[in-house]
Design a protein around this motif. Sequence first.
Motif, PDB file in Angstrom:
ATOM      1  N   HIS A  67      41.520  18.062 -31.047  1.00 43.74           N
ATOM      2  CA  HIS A  67      42.305  19.178 -31.585  1.00 43.74           C
ATOM      3  C   HIS A  67      43.612  19.362 -30.818  1.00 43.74           C
ATOM      4  O   HIS A  67      43.791  18.821 -29.730  1.00 43.74           O
ATOM      5  N   THR A  68      44.505  20.117 -31.444  1.00 40.54           N
ATOM      6  CA  THR A  68      45.755  20.494 -30.783  1.00 40.54           C
ATOM      7  C   THR A  68      45.799  22.011 -30.671  1.00 40.54           C
ATOM      8  O   THR A  68      45.159  22.729 -31.438  1.00 40.54           O
ATOM      9  N   VAL A  69      46.569  22.464 -29.680  1.00 42.46           N
ATOM     10  CA  VAL A  69      46.792  23.898 -29.476  1.00 42.46           C
ATOM     11  C   VAL A  69      48.296  24.113 -29.417  1.00 42.46           C
ATOM     12  O   VAL A  69      48.986  23.439 -28.645  1.00 42.46           O
ATOM     13  N   TYR A  70      48.799  25.016 -30.243  1.00 40.69           N
ATOM     14  CA  TYR A  70      50.203  25.414 -30.169  1.00 40.69           C
ATOM     15  C   TYR A  70      50.228  26.838 -29.625  1.00 40.69           C
ATOM     16  O   TYR A  70      49.545  27.727 -30.142  1.00 40.69           O
ATOM     17  N   VAL A  71      51.012  27.051 -28.567  1.00 37.01           N
ATOM     18  CA  VAL A  71      51.071  28.355 -27.906  1.00 37.01           C
ATOM     19  C   VAL A  71      52.185  29.187 -28.539  1.00 37.01           C
ATOM     20  O   VAL A  71      53.366  28.897 -28.381  1.00 37.01           O
ATOM     21  N   VAL A  72      51.803  30.237 -29.263  1.00 29.01           N
ATOM     22  CA  VAL A  72      52.761  31.148 -29.899  1.00 29.01           C
ATOM     23  C   VAL A  72      53.243  32.164 -28.868  1.00 29.01           C
ATOM     24  O   VAL A  72      54.434  32.429 -28.755  1.00 29.01           O
ATOM     25  N   ALA A  73      52.312  32.752 -28.119  1.00 31.35           N
ATOM     26  CA  ALA A  73      52.631  33.701 -27.038  1.00 31.35           C
ATOM     27  C   ALA A  73      51.797  33.285 -25.831  1.00 31.35           C
ATOM     28  O   ALA A  73      50.578  33.213 -25.909  1.00 31.35           O
ATOM     29  N   GLY A  74      52.469  32.982 -24.744  1.00 28.89           N
ATOM     30  CA  GLY A  74      51.812  32.414 -23.573  1.00 28.89           C
ATOM     31  C   GLY A  74      51.213  33.419 -22.616  1.00 28.89           C
ATOM     32  O   GLY A  74      51.268  34.629 -22.826  1.00 28.89           O
ATOM     33  N   GLY A  75      50.632  32.862 -21.557  1.00 31.21           N
ATOM     34  CA  GLY A  75      50.016  33.669 -20.522  1.00 31.21           C
ATOM     35  C   GLY A  75      49.096  32.828 -19.669  1.00 31.21           C
ATOM     36  O   GLY A  75      49.191  31.599 -19.648  1.00 31.21           O
ATOM     37  N   LYS A  76      48.185  33.492 -18.989  1.00 32.36           N
ATOM     38  CA  LYS A  76      47.252  32.811 -18.083  1.00 32.36           C
ATOM     39  C   LYS A  76      45.883  32.711 -18.740  1.00 32.36           C
ATOM     40  O   LYS A  76      45.371  33.694 -19.266  1.00 32.36           O
ATOM     41  N   GLY A  94      55.622  28.056 -27.063  1.00 30.64           N
ATOM     42  CA  GLY A  94      56.316  26.872 -27.547  1.00 30.64           C
ATOM     43  C   GLY A  94      55.690  25.563 -27.088  1.00 30.64           C
ATOM     44  O   GLY A  94      56.112  24.497 -27.516  1.00 30.64           O
ATOM     45  N   THR A  95      54.671  25.638 -26.258  1.00 34.62           N
ATOM     46  CA  THR A  95      54.000  24.442 -25.766  1.00 34.62           C
ATOM     47  C   THR A  95      52.972  23.954 -26.785  1.00 34.62           C
ATOM     48  O   THR A  95      52.249  24.763 -27.376  1.00 34.62           O
ATOM     49  N   ALA A  96      52.906  22.641 -26.951  1.00 37.83           N
ATOM     50  CA  ALA A  96      51.874  22.023 -27.789  1.00 37.83           C
ATOM     51  C   ALA A  96      51.005  21.165 -26.879  1.00 37.83           C
ATOM     52  O   ALA A  96      51.509  20.432 -26.030  1.00 37.83           O
ATOM     53  N   ILE A  97      49.685  21.262 -27.050  1.00 34.47           N
ATOM     54  CA  ILE A  97      48.732  20.567 -26.191  1.00 34.47           C
ATOM     55  C   ILE A  97      47.752  19.801 -27.070  1.00 34.47           C
ATOM     56  O   ILE A  97      47.248  20.348 -28.059  1.00 34.47           O
ATOM     57  N   LYS A 115      48.490  34.162 -27.848  1.00 37.88           N
ATOM     58  CA  LYS A 115      48.367  33.854 -29.270  1.00 37.88           C
ATOM     59  C   LYS A 115      48.504  32.352 -29.425  1.00 37.88           C
ATOM     60  O   LYS A 115      49.479  31.763 -28.954  1.00 37.88           O
ATOM     61  N   LEU A 116      47.509  31.750 -30.064  1.00 36.13           N
ATOM     62  CA  LEU A 116      47.448  30.300 -30.193  1.00 36.13           C
ATOM     63  C   LEU A 116      47.172  29.904 -31.638  1.00 36.13           C
ATOM     64  O   LEU A 116      46.554  30.665 -32.384  1.00 36.13           O
ATOM     65  N   ILE A 117      47.594  28.706 -31.991  1.00 35.46           N
ATOM     66  CA  ILE A 117      47.212  28.079 -33.246  1.00 35.46           C
ATOM     67  C   ILE A 117      46.454  26.817 -32.861  1.00 35.46           C
ATOM     68  O   ILE A 117      47.010  25.924 -32.213  1.00 35.46           O
ATOM     69  N   VAL A 118      45.168  26.759 -33.210  1.00 44.40           N
ATOM     70  CA  VAL A 118      44.321  25.610 -32.894  1.00 44.40           C
ATOM     71  C   VAL A 118      44.099  24.816 -34.174  1.00 44.40           C
ATOM     72  O   VAL A 118      43.672  25.368 -35.183  1.00 44.40           O
ATOM     73  N   THR A 119      44.399  23.510 -34.098  1.00 47.22           N
ATOM     74  CA  THR A 119      44.208  22.630 -35.238  1.00 47.22           C
ATOM     75  C   THR A 119      43.186  21.555 -34.876  1.00 47.22           C
ATOM     76  O   THR A 119      43.431  20.743 -33.986  1.00 47.22           O
TER      77      THR A 119
END
Length: 126
Positions: A67-76, A94-97, A115-119
């Motif tokens: 899977h991929t994770v796109y970070v909409v709003a970051g943090g710890k 803005g990071t994609a993992i 806030k993340l988008i997981v695909t």
Amino acid sequence: MKTIKMIVMALLFGVFTFQSVSLYAQDPMKAAHNVYKKVLLENDKVRVMEVVFAPGATAAMHSHPNHTVYVVAGGKIEITEKGKKAMAMDIKAGTAIYMPAVTHMAKNTGMTTLKLIVTEMKPAKK
């Protein structure tokens, strides 16, 4: 009568085996429904999910295929893979993992809402 008993025992064994496997491969939408908010898209190739971690929120142990994770709003965030030590990360918007298939849990250890988008990638059908 002996044959019926053996069939019933085999069926019960199958049910218990299926249940124990599903305990280790929990769908994040069910196991971590407090942070996995909704499925944005699902088809035979992918499942895209919106994830929102309030400060201190924990996603219970769950599993993903690749899977991929796109970070909409970051943090710890602290990620604990099954059988491993926790790993702390500071992820930026803005990071994609990319992450290979995993069983893990996660906790927002920061003061901001993540806030993340997981695909999730589904295996190709033959």
